[in-house]
Design a protein around this motif. Structure first.
Motif, PDB file in Angstrom:
ATOM      1  N   GLY A   1       0.782  -1.233   0.000  1.00  0.00           N
ATOM      2  CA  GLY A   1       0.000   0.000   0.000  1.00  0.00           C
ATOM      3  C   GLY A   1       0.813   1.282   0.000  1.00  0.00           C
ATOM      4  O   GLY A   1       0.330   2.317   0.466  1.00  0.00           O
ATOM      5  N   VAL A   2       2.029   1.236  -0.547  1.00  0.00           N
ATOM      6  CA  VAL A   2       2.880   2.440  -0.547  1.00  0.00           C
ATOM      7  C   VAL A   2       3.327   2.842  -1.957  1.00  0.00           C
ATOM      8  O   VAL A   2       4.206   3.687  -2.109  1.00  0.00           O
ATOM      9  CB  VAL A   2       4.110   2.258   0.376  1.00  0.00           C
ATOM     10  N   ALA A   3       2.736   2.264  -2.980  1.00  0.00           N
ATOM     11  CA  ALA A   3       3.176   2.497  -4.364  1.00  0.00           C
ATOM     12  C   ALA A   3       3.136   3.975  -4.751  1.00  0.00           C
ATOM     13  O   ALA A   3       3.998   4.439  -5.508  1.00  0.00           O
ATOM     14  CB  ALA A   3       2.340   1.674  -5.338  1.00  0.00           C
ATOM     15  N   GLU A   4       2.184   4.745  -4.211  1.00  0.00           N
ATOM     16  CA  GLU A   4       2.072   6.160  -4.569  1.00  0.00           C
ATOM     17  C   GLU A   4       3.221   6.998  -4.009  1.00  0.00           C
ATOM     18  O   GLU A   4       3.447   8.111  -4.456  1.00  0.00           O
ATOM     19  CB  GLU A   4       0.719   6.734  -4.116  1.00  0.00           C
ATOM     20  N   LYS A   5       3.970   6.459  -3.046  1.00  0.00           N
ATOM     21  CA  LYS A   5       5.082   7.198  -2.448  1.00  0.00           C
ATOM     22  C   LYS A   5       6.433   6.846  -3.072  1.00  0.00           C
ATOM     23  O   LYS A   5       7.453   7.415  -2.712  1.00  0.00           O
ATOM     24  CB  LYS A   5       5.130   6.920  -0.948  1.00  0.00           C
ATOM     25  N   ILE A   6       6.413   5.878  -4.017  1.00  0.00           N
ATOM     26  CA  ILE A   6       7.664   5.435  -4.631  1.00  0.00           C
ATOM     27  C   ILE A   6       7.643   5.740  -6.129  1.00  0.00           C
ATOM     28  O   ILE A   6       6.685   5.396  -6.817  1.00  0.00           O
ATOM     29  CB  ILE A   6       7.887   3.918  -4.417  1.00  0.00           C
ATOM     30  N   LYS A   7       8.703   6.358  -6.612  1.00  0.00           N
ATOM     31  CA  LYS A   7       8.869   6.541  -8.054  1.00  0.00           C
ATOM     32  C   LYS A   7       9.847   5.474  -8.517  1.00  0.00           C
ATOM     33  O   LYS A   7      10.994   5.443  -8.086  1.00  0.00           O
ATOM     34  CB  LYS A   7       9.404   7.931  -8.375  1.00  0.00           C
ATOM     35  N   PHE A   8       9.377   4.581  -9.383  1.00  0.00           N
ATOM     36  CA  PHE A   8      10.185   3.480  -9.897  1.00  0.00           C
ATOM     37  C   PHE A   8      10.869   3.918 -11.182  1.00  0.00           C
ATOM     38  O   PHE A   8      10.218   4.448 -12.084  1.00  0.00           O
ATOM     39  CB  PHE A   8       9.304   2.265 -10.163  1.00  0.00           C
ATOM     40  N   ILE A   9      12.165   3.696 -11.252  1.00  0.00           N
ATOM     41  CA  ILE A   9      12.934   4.131 -12.414  1.00  0.00           C
ATOM     42  C   ILE A   9      13.806   2.985 -12.894  1.00  0.00           C
ATOM     43  O   ILE A   9      14.652   2.491 -12.146  1.00  0.00           O
ATOM     44  CB  ILE A   9      13.826   5.348 -12.070  1.00  0.00           C
ATOM     45  N   LYS A  10      13.598   2.577 -14.153  1.00  0.00           N
ATOM     46  CA  LYS A  10      14.499   1.608 -14.770  1.00  0.00           C
ATOM     47  C   LYS A  10      15.638   2.429 -15.357  1.00  0.00           C
ATOM     48  O   LYS A  10      15.434   3.269 -16.223  1.00  0.00           O
ATOM     49  CB  LYS A  10      13.815   0.803 -15.863  1.00  0.00           C
ATOM     50  N   GLY A  11      16.832   2.200 -14.839  1.00  0.00           N
ATOM     51  CA  GLY A  11      17.962   2.971 -15.337  1.00  0.00           C
ATOM     52  C   GLY A  11      19.265   2.523 -14.730  1.00  0.00           C
ATOM     53  O   GLY A  11      19.307   1.770 -13.756  1.00  0.00           O
ATOM     54  N   ASN A  12      20.325   3.019 -15.305  1.00  0.00           N
ATOM     55  CA  ASN A  12      21.676   2.714 -14.862  1.00  0.00           C
ATOM     56  C   ASN A  12      22.037   3.651 -13.706  1.00  0.00           C
ATOM     57  O   ASN A  12      22.026   4.868 -13.867  1.00  0.00           O
ATOM     58  CB  ASN A  12      22.650   2.904 -16.025  1.00  0.00           C
ATOM     59  N   VAL A  13      22.387   3.079 -12.556  1.00  0.00           N
ATOM     60  CA  VAL A  13      22.687   3.884 -11.368  1.00  0.00           C
ATOM     61  C   VAL A  13      24.003   4.645 -11.488  1.00  0.00           C
ATOM     62  O   VAL A  13      24.326   5.444 -10.607  1.00  0.00           O
ATOM     63  CB  VAL A  13      22.668   3.031 -10.081  1.00  0.00           C
ATOM     64  N   LEU A  14      24.735   4.431 -12.571  1.00  0.00           N
ATOM     65  CA  LEU A  14      25.964   5.185 -12.821  1.00  0.00           C
ATOM     66  C   LEU A  14      25.754   6.285 -13.865  1.00  0.00           C
ATOM     67  O   LEU A  14      26.698   6.960 -14.258  1.00  0.00           O
ATOM     68  CB  LEU A  14      27.093   4.243 -13.269  1.00  0.00           C
ATOM     69  N   ASP A  15      24.508   6.470 -14.294  1.00  0.00           N
ATOM     70  CA  ASP A  15      24.167   7.483 -15.292  1.00  0.00           C
ATOM     71  C   ASP A  15      24.029   8.846 -14.601  1.00  0.00           C
ATOM     72  O   ASP A  15      23.069   9.083 -13.864  1.00  0.00           O
ATOM     73  CB  ASP A  15      22.861   7.096 -15.991  1.00  0.00           C
ATOM     74  N   GLU A  16      25.002   9.720 -14.831  1.00  0.00           N
ATOM     75  CA  GLU A  16      25.003  11.027 -14.171  1.00  0.00           C
ATOM     76  C   GLU A  16      23.762  11.850 -14.498  1.00  0.00           C
ATOM     77  O   GLU A  16      23.250  12.571 -13.637  1.00  0.00           O
ATOM     78  CB  GLU A  16      26.268  11.807 -14.537  1.00  0.00           C
ATOM     79  N   HIS A  17      23.256  11.752 -15.722  1.00  0.00           N
ATOM     80  CA  HIS A  17      22.056  12.510 -16.103  1.00  0.00           C
ATOM     81  C   HIS A  17      20.857  12.062 -15.271  1.00  0.00           C
ATOM     82  O   HIS A  17      20.047  12.894 -14.852  1.00  0.00           O
ATOM     83  CB  HIS A  17      21.774  12.380 -17.597  1.00  0.00           C
ATOM     84  N   LEU A  18      20.738  10.772 -15.031  1.00  0.00           N
ATOM     85  CA  LEU A  18      19.654  10.236 -14.203  1.00  0.00           C
ATOM     86  C   LEU A  18      19.820  10.705 -12.760  1.00  0.00           C
ATOM     87  O   LEU A  18      18.880  11.208 -12.144  1.00  0.00           O
ATOM     88  CB  LEU A  18      19.643   8.699 -14.260  1.00  0.00           C
TER      89      LEU A  18
END
Length: 182
Positions: free
Chosen positions: A63-80
């Motif tokens: 019941g906490v999905a509205e508080k989380i922004k899910f991002i598929k991405g590379n954690v070493l991507d400076e732009h992200l």
């Protein structure tokens, strides 16, 4: 190994005074779920689409999905990383040795996947100086203190250290390692 729910609760209690968090390498999102119970906003980032999907399902179940922004991405991507605004960052890279059994853990911060050193430096530069890292039991205080002053909790479960949590937070002025028994 996903963060067990009780450990996620413990970490979220330690960080309860923060309102926003980014979890890099969130896997199935169990820690993000616990953080979202206490915080206003959590960013859950992973490069694996299946893990992001599993994270989203777990957040919905709790019941906490509205508080989380899910991002598929590379954690070493400076732009992200530049786009994330969080008071604290949690890093949880893969500790297994490339091409070997998942039970054989690395002993260097440069051998995690992705590199813990690189993740740490980017997170500190682009997001927050407050960083928490889940590390394998093969790391000791001198290994992880290459990154700075920290408090390490040895997470002891069923009588043995399962893994460790390193806290690089404002207000920690000397390195120490303590046992935390569950």
């Amino acid at each position: 190994m996903s963060t067990p729910e009780i450990i996620g609760e413990h970490i979220s209690n330690q960080l309860a005074h923060y309102k926003t968090c980014a979890e890099l390498c969130c896997a199935v999102g169990m820690l993000s779920v616990q953080l979202a119970k206490r915080m206003d906003k959590v960013f859950a980032i992973d490069i694996d689409e299946k893990r992001i999907s599993d994270s989203r399902k777990n957040a919905e179940l709790y019941g906490v999905a509205e508080k989380i922004k899910f991002i598929k991405g590379n954690v070493l991507d400076e732009h992200l990383l530049k786009k994330l605004t969080a008071e604290v960052v949690i890093l949880d890279p893969d500790w297994s040795r490339k091409g070997m059994s998942k039970s054989l853990h690395v002993v260097s911060i440069d051998d995690t996947q992705p590199s813990l050193r690189e993740m740490f430096n980017l997170a500190k530069k682009l997001i927050s100086k407050n960083i928490v890292v889940r590390i394998p039991k093969t790391f000791n205080l001198s290994t992880i203190s290459e990154l700075g002053i920290c408090k390490i909790e040895n997470i002891i479960w069923d009588g043995e250290i399962k893994f460790k949590i390193a806290y690089f937070l404002e207000g920690i002025n000397s390195s120490e390692e303590v046992d935390f028994v569950f």
